[in-house]
Design a protein around this motif. Structure first.
Motif, PDB file in Angstrom:
ATOM      1  N   ALA A 184       3.460  -3.721  -9.965  1.00 33.54           N
ATOM      2  CA  ALA A 184       2.491  -4.389 -10.833  1.00 33.54           C
ATOM      3  C   ALA A 184       2.558  -5.899 -10.662  1.00 33.54           C
ATOM      4  N   THR A 185       3.791  -6.436 -10.483  1.00 37.83           N
ATOM      5  CA  THR A 185       3.946  -7.882 -10.282  1.00 37.83           C
ATOM      6  C   THR A 185       3.294  -8.316  -8.978  1.00 37.83           C
ATOM      7  N   VAL A 229       9.640   8.545  -3.009  1.00 42.05           N
ATOM      8  CA  VAL A 229      10.867   8.681  -2.220  1.00 42.05           C
ATOM      9  C   VAL A 229      12.082   8.192  -3.004  1.00 42.05           C
ATOM     10  N   VAL A 230      11.914   7.104  -3.755  1.00 41.30           N
ATOM     11  CA  VAL A 230      13.039   6.583  -4.541  1.00 41.30           C
ATOM     12  C   VAL A 230      13.482   7.612  -5.578  1.00 41.30           C
ATOM     13  N   ILE A 231      12.521   8.235  -6.246  1.00 40.62           N
ATOM     14  CA  ILE A 231      12.877   9.224  -7.275  1.00 40.62           C
ATOM     15  C   ILE A 231      13.526  10.458  -6.651  1.00 40.62           C
ATOM     16  N   THR A 232      12.953  10.962  -5.554  1.00 38.16           N
ATOM     17  CA  THR A 232      13.559  12.135  -4.918  1.00 38.16           C
ATOM     18  C   THR A 232      14.931  11.804  -4.326  1.00 38.16           C
ATOM     19  N   SER A 233      15.077  10.580  -3.800  1.00 32.91           N
ATOM     20  CA  SER A 233      16.387  10.175  -3.278  1.00 32.91           C
ATOM     21  C   SER A 233      17.404  10.055  -4.402  1.00 32.91           C
ATOM     22  N   LEU A 270       0.811  -1.217   0.000  1.00 35.56           N
ATOM     23  CA  LEU A 270       0.000   0.000   0.000  1.00 35.56           C
ATOM     24  C   LEU A 270       0.844   1.267   0.000  1.00 35.56           C
ATOM     25  N   LEU A 271       2.131   1.119   0.245  1.00 35.50           N
ATOM     26  CA  LEU A 271       3.035   2.274   0.231  1.00 35.50           C
ATOM     27  C   LEU A 271       3.741   2.450  -1.104  1.00 35.50           C
ATOM     28  N   ARG A 272       3.375   1.667  -2.106  1.00 33.35           N
ATOM     29  CA  ARG A 272       4.197   1.655  -3.319  1.00 33.35           C
ATOM     30  C   ARG A 272       4.267   3.020  -3.999  1.00 33.35           C
ATOM     31  N   LEU A 275      10.556   2.809 -13.557  1.00 31.95           N
ATOM     32  CA  LEU A 275      10.062   1.634 -14.283  1.00 31.95           C
ATOM     33  C   LEU A 275      10.224   0.361 -13.458  1.00 31.95           C
ATOM     34  N   ILE A 276      11.381   0.230 -12.779  1.00 39.90           N
ATOM     35  CA  ILE A 276      11.604  -0.967 -11.964  1.00 39.90           C
ATOM     36  C   ILE A 276      10.617  -1.012 -10.803  1.00 39.90           C
ATOM     37  N   THR A 277      10.456   0.113 -10.120  1.00 39.42           N
ATOM     38  CA  THR A 277       9.545   0.150  -8.968  1.00 39.42           C
ATOM     39  C   THR A 277       8.109  -0.120  -9.397  1.00 39.42           C
TER      40      THR A 277
END
Length: 318
Positions: A311-312, A234-238, A226-228, A304-306
């Motif tokens: 999606a998986t 956060v991943v992009i900003t990091s 639910l946090l995806r 794309l990876i996240t």
């Protein structure tokens, strides 16, 4: 009374109000967000395009704009050994800081989301490193990671480990700088994750507990999926911040060159030295654009990876 029975002037005013209402519904949202885009065009887009213009010219601090040189500045930068070394250092420090930072932030947020005593104190406490000036953080950690008299090496000596050459070797220096970055940003990201966790309906957790799921299973099967969207943010900003590390690398020693052999020189530090050390703004602008393209590329790959992982997981649950 039908509309045809109304006076002509009244019908015209009514039609005008309806057109104005439809126009307002269509245009008003764009007017509300337009100040941001106007400001972005002024302080974001224009400098970006102007930097591209500078990168195509022979441009120095004293003489200003010179001849048009095309992509010569880019070719020169790509042939420099220090550029590739700074790129290696940037990616290494980025990986050592961003990955643990996101994982720790989620775990801290999960701990803060429980029924802790004094929750407000702990939640404010994790934000304290963020309000400390980066230069102050770098000076403190520079002493902690001192090669001869640093506290870290003193502690390692107590357990029989030889002193680490934090300011000489490549990986130790990257670990030290990544530690500074994690110290400042982990708490900030933890609060972002905490806000997202508190938006998850508690009914979900109660239903999971009734079904017999433990806290670990609930965390990995309910909270993390639910946090995806927050994780992607956060991943992009990091990624954007991790590839622009400057203060920590600049203040890690007295010289500020990124080490005697440029072993911890980052791309932003290389850019700064090219622009203000060599006073070659054309090449510095080329470095800035190469860094911008690298950030866009890695951010896109991360996204794309996240999204593929999310999606998986969603497909697996279905």
């Amino acid at each position: 009374m039908t509309d045809h029975a109304l006076p002509l002037a009244t019908r015209r005013r009514s039609a005008a109000r309806q057109r104005l209402s439809r126009w307002d519904a269509r245009v008003a949202p764009y007017l509300y967000i337009s100040p941001f885009f106007l400001l972005f065009a002024l302080v974001g887009l224009f400098p970006l395009l102007y930097t591209a213009y500078v990168s195509l010219h022979d441009w120095n601090l004293i003489g200003g704009r010179g001849e048009f040189v095309g992509i010569e500045n880019y070719a020169t930068v790509l042939q420099q050994e220090y550029f590739w070394r700074s790129l290696r250092n940037t990616l290494s420090i980025f990986l050592l800081s961003s990955v643990p930072q996101v994982v720790l932030a989620i775990l801290i947020a999960a701990a803060l989301d429980t029924s802790l005593r004094g929750r407000t104190f702990w939640r404010m406490g994790v934000l304290l490193p963020y309000v400390v000036a980066p230069v102050a953080v770098a000076l403190i950690f520079n002493d902690l990671f001192g090669d001869r008299f640093g506290l870290i090496n003193q502690a390692l000596g107590l357990v029989g480990i030889d002193p680490v050459r934090w300011h000489v070797d490549v990986i130790p220096s990257h670990l030290a700088i990544a530690t500074m970055v994690n110290f400042r940003w982990t708490g900030y990201n933890a609060l972002i994750f905490l806000a997202a966790m508190q938006a998850i309906p508690r009914d979900y957790y109660e239903a999971a507990l009734i079904d017999g799921a433990g806290r670990v299973r609930t965390f990995f099967s309910l909270t993390v999926p639910l946090l995806r969207n927050t994780i992607i943010f956060v991943v992009i900003t990091s990624t954007i911040g991790g590839l622009q590390i400057f203060d920590e690398a600049r203040m890690f020693d007295q010289a500020g060159q990124g080490g005697a052999d440029r072993q911890w020189q980052t791309l932003t530090l290389f850019l700064w030295q090219t622009g203000w050390g060599q006073q070659n703004f054309g090449r510095a602008a080329a470095v800035a654009w190469l860094l911008f393209l690298l950030i866009v590329l890695i951010s896109l790959v991360n996204f794309l990876i996240t999204r593929r992982i999310a999606a998986t997981e969603s497909g697996g649950r279905r």
